[in-house]
Enzyme design. Structure first.
Site, PDB file in Angstrom:
ATOM      1  N   TYR A 140      -0.156   0.931 -10.875  1.00  0.00           N
ATOM      2  CA  TYR A 140      -0.251   2.396 -11.016  1.00  0.00           C
ATOM      3  C   TYR A 140       0.401   2.778 -12.339  1.00  0.00           C
ATOM      4  CZ  TYR A 140      -0.516   1.185  -6.117  1.00  0.00           C
ATOM      5  OH  TYR A 140      -0.833   0.551  -4.938  1.00  0.00           O
TER       6      TYR A 140
ATOM      7  N   HIS B  16       1.367   7.792  -1.352  1.00  0.00           N
ATOM      8  CA  HIS B  16       1.013   8.382  -0.052  1.00  0.00           C
ATOM      9  C   HIS B  16       0.314   9.727  -0.227  1.00  0.00           C
ATOM     10  CE1 HIS B  16       4.240   5.709   2.047  1.00  0.00           C
ATOM     11  NE2 HIS B  16       3.130   5.069   1.785  1.00  0.00           N
TER      12      HIS B  16
ATOM     13  N   HIS C 246       5.698  -1.027  -4.845  1.00  0.00           N
ATOM     14  CA  HIS C 246       5.779  -1.173  -3.385  1.00  0.00           C
ATOM     15  C   HIS C 246       5.705  -2.645  -2.992  1.00  0.00           C
ATOM     16  CE1 HIS C 246       1.428  -1.900  -3.246  1.00  0.00           C
ATOM     17  NE2 HIS C 246       1.238  -0.795  -3.956  1.00  0.00           N
TER      18      HIS C 246
ATOM     19  N   ASP D 182      -6.265  -1.396   8.080  1.00  0.00           N
ATOM     20  CA  ASP D 182      -5.564  -0.768   6.943  1.00  0.00           C
ATOM     21  C   ASP D 182      -6.137  -1.356   5.648  1.00  0.00           C
ATOM     22  OD1 ASP D 182      -3.786   0.378   5.194  1.00  0.00           O
ATOM     23  OD2 ASP D 182      -2.040  -0.759   5.885  1.00  0.00           O
TER      24      ASP D 182
ATOM     25  N   ASP E 213      -7.543   4.535   0.759  1.00  0.00           N
ATOM     26  CA  ASP E 213      -6.754   3.721   1.693  1.00  0.00           C
ATOM     27  C   ASP E 213      -7.020   4.311   3.074  1.00  0.00           C
ATOM     28  OD1 ASP E 213      -4.839   2.470   3.248  1.00  0.00           O
ATOM     29  OD2 ASP E 213      -3.241   2.643   1.753  1.00  0.00           O
TER      30      ASP E 213
ATOM     31  N   HIS F 264       2.239   0.068  10.290  1.00  0.00           N
ATOM     32  CA  HIS F 264       3.359  -0.754   9.823  1.00  0.00           C
ATOM     33  C   HIS F 264       3.969  -1.312  11.100  1.00  0.00           C
ATOM     34  CE1 HIS F 264       3.610   1.881   5.956  1.00  0.00           C
ATOM     35  NE2 HIS F 264       2.592   1.062   5.951  1.00  0.00           N
TER      36      HIS F 264
ATOM     37  N   GLU G  33      -1.635  -6.342  -0.205  1.00  0.00           N
ATOM     38  CA  GLU G  33      -2.023  -5.119  -0.889  1.00  0.00           C
ATOM     39  C   GLU G  33      -1.319  -4.890  -2.225  1.00  0.00           C
ATOM     40  OE1 GLU G  33      -0.546  -1.478   1.057  1.00  0.00           O
ATOM     41  OE2 GLU G  33       0.004  -2.731   2.774  1.00  0.00           O
TER      42      GLU G  33
ATOM     43  N   ASP H 156       1.275  27.206  19.968  1.00  0.00           N
ATOM     44  CA  ASP H 156       0.946  26.559  21.251  1.00  0.00           C
ATOM     45  C   ASP H 156      -0.230  25.587  21.128  1.00  0.00           C
ATOM     46  OD1 ASP H 156      -0.903  28.442  20.776  1.00  0.00           O
ATOM     47  OD2 ASP H 156      -0.819  29.397  22.745  1.00  0.00           O
TER      48      ASP H 156
ATOM     49  N   GLU I  64      -6.482  -3.815  -0.756  1.00  0.00           N
ATOM     50  CA  GLU I  64      -5.736  -4.155   0.467  1.00  0.00           C
ATOM     51  C   GLU I  64      -6.670  -4.733   1.525  1.00  0.00           C
ATOM     52  OE1 GLU I  64      -3.928  -0.766   2.451  1.00  0.00           O
ATOM     53  OE2 GLU I  64      -2.597  -2.092   3.581  1.00  0.00           O
TER      54      GLU I  64
ATOM     55  N   HIS J   4       2.705  -5.922   4.983  1.00  0.00           N
ATOM     56  CA  HIS J   4       3.421  -5.548   6.196  1.00  0.00           C
ATOM     57  C   HIS J   4       2.632  -6.067   7.389  1.00  0.00           C
ATOM     58  CE1 HIS J   4       0.499  -2.246   6.791  1.00  0.00           C
ATOM     59  NE2 HIS J   4       0.642  -1.994   5.507  1.00  0.00           N
TER      60      HIS J   4
ATOM     61  N   ARG K 212      -5.363  -0.208  -6.139  1.00  0.00           N
ATOM     62  CA  ARG K 212      -4.801  -1.057  -5.071  1.00  0.00           C
ATOM     63  C   ARG K 212      -5.971  -1.712  -4.361  1.00  0.00           C
ATOM     64  NH1 ARG K 212      -1.669   2.283  -2.946  1.00  0.00           N
ATOM     65  NH2 ARG K 212      -2.751   3.110  -1.118  1.00  0.00           N
TER      66      ARG K 212
END
Ligand code: GLY
Ligand code: MN
Ligand code: MN
Length: 439
Positions: free
Chosen positions: A387, A242, A349, A270, A259, A360, A383, A36, A406, A353, A404
């Site tokens: 890797y 991610h 990737h 972002d 990130d 996104h 970005e 709950d 970005e 975006h 990365r």
């Protein structure tokens, strides 16, 4: 926020709808986290965009029927309820909502079924985001069916159901001056959070300590929520795109990829930065980092009105592939590697975006099957990343490196403005900032 902004968005939608149309938009509902307890409430972005009403389980109905002088808005929201408000929090209630929010009329949501039937009745077209919210789908189909079943009571169901997102996504893609200001603020706060994390990083800390520093800075500057789950990946965790466990110890000699971006008045930042835990890049880390940065700066040169994201992406692929060949991570000729997409093992990737109310953000990337030309007012990320998996078949100096960078760019009339340039990203600037903290 100024209701004039919402009113102009509603007007813009109503003017683009076919004549004699009604549009129904549902708010978000609370989502259960466990038993709950619920996740913090986040308003549906379309609903937020059109009226800014901040509570769950509300509905907005907009009509451009002549009978309503081509412009009418009705809100349905949770009614005042002293007991519910003691347990679950304050409610605005319809009476107050009518004065506070950009709407003509407001009713309790308990009246929705009955009133929506009358509101939709007689319109030619119904605009609605089918499939976006299952509860809304059910209600809309029930209303349509009820209208179709009642021709003898001179009810008339809309003859066409049109996806409201076709108009709304195009609107949301081009940011108004107000939206740019919100995104500028989100970006500024997020850059400061990245600076704070860089200054705090050290070998005895855990990834979640850096996450906490980032979120602390967001909150201290008035941005209560991150726009998405913060990624803090040290060492080869940076190779998990991610990654959100954020629970490993930082080690000297490792890079850490963060990130993270806050949400400000619903608008997302972002940003990704990658830096050494020790404050000093190793030679291999420097080489790979310089390559990602070079790729990003090459992409920036393509970011201007009438160019496409594909152009920027192609440049990045060429720079990264050439760089990986020079570092002996890829073998063979540039053209051949590009043709066979060998870079995808290390850069898997997309480059960019749209960014806005959603991280996104909405908006098609192609128009009539062609890559969409950039236009002033669009906001997007750039970005690139590299890797190298821990078990990649490359020289071991590269294994486990994930980098990365970005940034968030606003398209201007003659190019772009980098909204996130205040977060350091050259090797010199990062090392100087991290040096300063230990002085
Ligand atoms: N933070 C999500 C992304 O960079 O797309
Ligand atoms: Mn992004
Ligand atoms: Mn990101």
């Amino acid at each position: 926020m100024d209701n004039l902004e919402f009113l102009s968005r509603q007007k813009c939608l109503l003017q683009q709808m076919l004549p004699n149309s009604v549009c129904v938009v549902s708010a978000a509902s609370l989502v259960t986290r466990s038993r709950d307890t619920e996740f913090p409430f986040r308003q549906d972005s379309y609903f937020q965009y059109l009226c800014g009403f901040p509570e769950p389980d509300a509905w907005l109905v907009l009509s451009n029927h002549q009978e309503y002088s081509n412009n009418m808005s009705v809100l349905f929201c949770l009614d005042k309820d002293p007991t519910m408000e003691i347990w679950h929090g304050r409610r605005c209630g319809p009476k107050q909502a009518k004065h506070t929010y950009p709407i003509n009329m407001a009713f309790a949501v308990d009246e929705l079924d009955e009133r929506l039937l009358d509101l939709v009745d007689g319109h030619q077209n119904l605009y609605f985001a089918q499939g976006h919210n299952p509860e809304a789908d059910e209600l809309i189909f029930a209303i349509l069916q009820a209208l179709r079943d009642a021709p003898k009571q001179s009810k008339q169901a809309p003859s066409s159901l049109i996806d409201s997102r076709i108009i709304l996504d195009e609107m949301r893609l081009i940011k108004s001056p107000y939206e740019v200001e919100m995104m500028r603020t989100a970006a500024t706060i997020a850059t400061q959070a990245h600076v704070r994390a860089m200054q705090f990083a050290a070998a005895d800390k855990n990834e979640y300590h850096l996450e906490a520093e980032i979120h602390h800075e967001f909150a201290m500057q008035g941005a209560k929520y991150p726009a998405y789950s913060t990624i803090v990946g040290a060492g080869d965790n940076a190779c998990i795109l991610h990654y959100t466990e954020n629970n490993q110890q930082l080690k000297n000699g490792d890079l850490v990829l963060i990130d993270a971006g806050c949400e400000w008045q619903g608008y997302a930042a972002d940003i990704t930065r990658t830096f050494p835990v020790s404050g000093q890049f190793s030679t291999s880390q420097k080489q790979l980092y310089e390559l990602v940065l070079k790729a990003q700066l090459a992409a920036f040169e393509q970011i201007k009105p009438n160019n496409t994201l594909k152009q920027a992406s192609d440049v990045v692929i060429a720079v990264i592939t050439q760089g990986l060949i020079e570092l002996n991570i890829l073998k063979g000729e540039l053209a051949e590697n590009i043709q066979h997409q060998t870079y995808r093992e290390f850069y898997m990737h997309g480059l960019s975006h749209w960014l806005g109310l959603d991280v996104h953000d909405v908006g098609n990337y192609k128009v009539d099957q062609l890559d969409r030309p950039l236009k002033p007012g669009m906001v997007l990320t750039v970005e690139p990343g590299i890797y190298i998996a821990p078990d990649a078949e490359v020289d071991k100096q590269w294994r486990g490196l994930g980098i990365r960078i970005e940034d968030n760019l606003l398209i201007t009339t003659n190019g772009y403005e980098n909204l996130t340039s205040a977060a350091p990203k050259t090797i010199n600037d990062i090392e100087a900032l991290m040096q300063k903290k230990s002085d």
